[in-house]
Enzyme design. Sequence first.
Site, PDB file in Angstrom:
ATOM      1  N   LYS A 121      91.782  46.178  11.023  1.00 35.20           N
ATOM      2  CA  LYS A 121      90.604  45.333  11.217  1.00 35.20           C
ATOM      3  C   LYS A 121      89.427  45.803  10.395  1.00 35.20           C
ATOM      4  O   LYS A 121      88.451  45.077  10.233  1.00 35.20           O
ATOM      5  CB  LYS A 121      90.195  45.301  12.697  1.00 35.20           C
ATOM      6  N   CYS A 191     100.085  52.883   7.339  1.00 39.21           N
ATOM      7  CA  CYS A 191     101.538  52.932   7.580  1.00 39.21           C
ATOM      8  C   CYS A 191     102.296  52.130   6.530  1.00 39.21           C
ATOM      9  O   CYS A 191     101.892  51.034   6.146  1.00 39.21           O
ATOM     10  CB  CYS A 191     101.840  52.447   8.990  1.00 39.21           C
ATOM     11  N   SER A 468     102.092  42.525  15.513  1.00 42.53           N
ATOM     12  CA  SER A 468     101.814  43.491  14.461  1.00 42.53           C
ATOM     13  C   SER A 468     102.534  43.078  13.179  1.00 42.53           C
ATOM     14  O   SER A 468     103.577  42.418  13.217  1.00 42.53           O
ATOM     15  CB  SER A 468     102.304  44.869  14.907  1.00 42.53           C
TER      16      SER A 468
END
Length: 552
Positions: A121, A191, A468
């Site tokens: 975000k 990630c 996600s």
Amino acid sequence: MRSDNVTKGPERAPNRSLFYAMGFTQEELERPLIGVISAHSEIVPGHIHLDKIADAVKAGVRMAGGTPILIPAIGVCDGIAMGHIGMKYSLASRELIADSVETMTMAHQLDGLVLVPNCDKIVPGMLMGALRLNVPTVVCSGGPMLAGSYDGQEVSLSKMFEAVGAYKAGLIGEAKLDECEHGCCPGCGSCSGMYTANSMNCLCEAVGIALPGNGTIPAVHAGRIALAKKAGMAIMELVRRDIKARDIVNEKSLRNALACDMALGCSSNSVLHLLAIAKEAGVDLDLAMFNEMSAKVPNLCHLAPAGPTHMPDLWAAGGIPAVQAELAKKGLLDLSLLTATGKTLGENIQGAYIKDTRAIRPIDDPYSPTGGIQILWGNLAPQGCVVKRSAVAPEMLCHTGPARVFNSEEEAIASIYAGKIVDGDVVVIRYEGPRGGPGMREMLNPTSALAGMKLDKTVALITDGRFSGASRGASIGHVAPEAANGGPIGLVQEGDSITIDIPNASITLNVSDEELAARKAAYVAPEPNVKSGWLARYAKLVSGANQGAVMP
């Protein structure tokens, strides 16, 4: 310059005295003041190294004749916040970040900004604030994490969540779970799959507000530090030429970003963030445009979780410029647009090419002729919902099954872990939207549990929350209107038949209009999930997912 308001004239002597109190010199105050907004912290692996990136940006600003000023920003780690109340704060924090960028820039009259985010975000939040103010801006992210290792394979965070599902199903033991836990995330960076953070960092590059390499140069590579220095130098050129954020981020460049979104197979969360970014840029962007682009832009990349490749593979294969060069072969990009380099997109990608077809397929041999994101409509989602089509198994592109209805993520995950979800089911998780959650939690735990249990090719999930970027399977989110706003998803009952038809962009609750009307007449809205704190204020003001879940 804007900073003249705090540095020039006898009336500003008090202002200058406070700069001198911090050790600034007269010479520094005579140069453009550049805000280096860094989300460095010790709670986010994607941000743990941003102090080094920010220092390199500052060096670049000084080399090019500016005065850099470090300003902090908050950031939530979605992985750490996942699966509990903390995830309610993640999407909502985007608005806090945008507001803080606006606040610090206007309060101190900065001439330009280099934004140093990395994770989900924080990237769109910072950019939204900069676009709102329309100041010269460059985004310089911290870069992706290297892939980890587990069971002899390259893996990333999504494999860790799936390993929990496998453990719960008895498919692996504690030793394997521990091996994955210690091997999947080997160091700093965002990630390593095409999750939301990397999606947005790539799309910042695609839209032109970040330099080439921003999305893919690994966090630990020396090239990342060099890129940061170049970003510091680039902002000075933009300030000198008075090239502002909205000169770069506009309707045409957002269409370029949409094309890259489809080619890369970005996170479904990119839909929320591009809608929100467009709003701050003064551009009308709606869900229909995503399907319009998906229909003509082929999917060229299957990075984790859609496939076995990771962000370092994309970088080694030529990165975003190589993807853009492929799209340009079919006239799918506007190459005339100005970018943060001060050059056009066409100039930026000149000479770019695919170096490894395992990570980027040629445009004449794509994974699919359509893009990675699909918007669905129907009586269950009159205002639309979103699926990452490129991460859906072929056998699940069309599916009909009975609804298994849950009013929270916790209820759903408990049922999944208990083995109560079976082949063919359609898991419906509601009251998790922007208002109902509040905060529209990501549902990585349920999706990864099903994947770990080998149910991702037989079970679908539908929610007014979101998924996600690490989720795979028939995971359909952003259902609008959400249940808390009276959407039909709140009327679904256990056992109702639901049909998903991704190729034809439809989602149908197989219940008659008359029955739905009767259910609506008898419907009683539940109490809000959160009644105090700033999330309660957020819930009262936030828009629907189809509008980007933005604040007025």
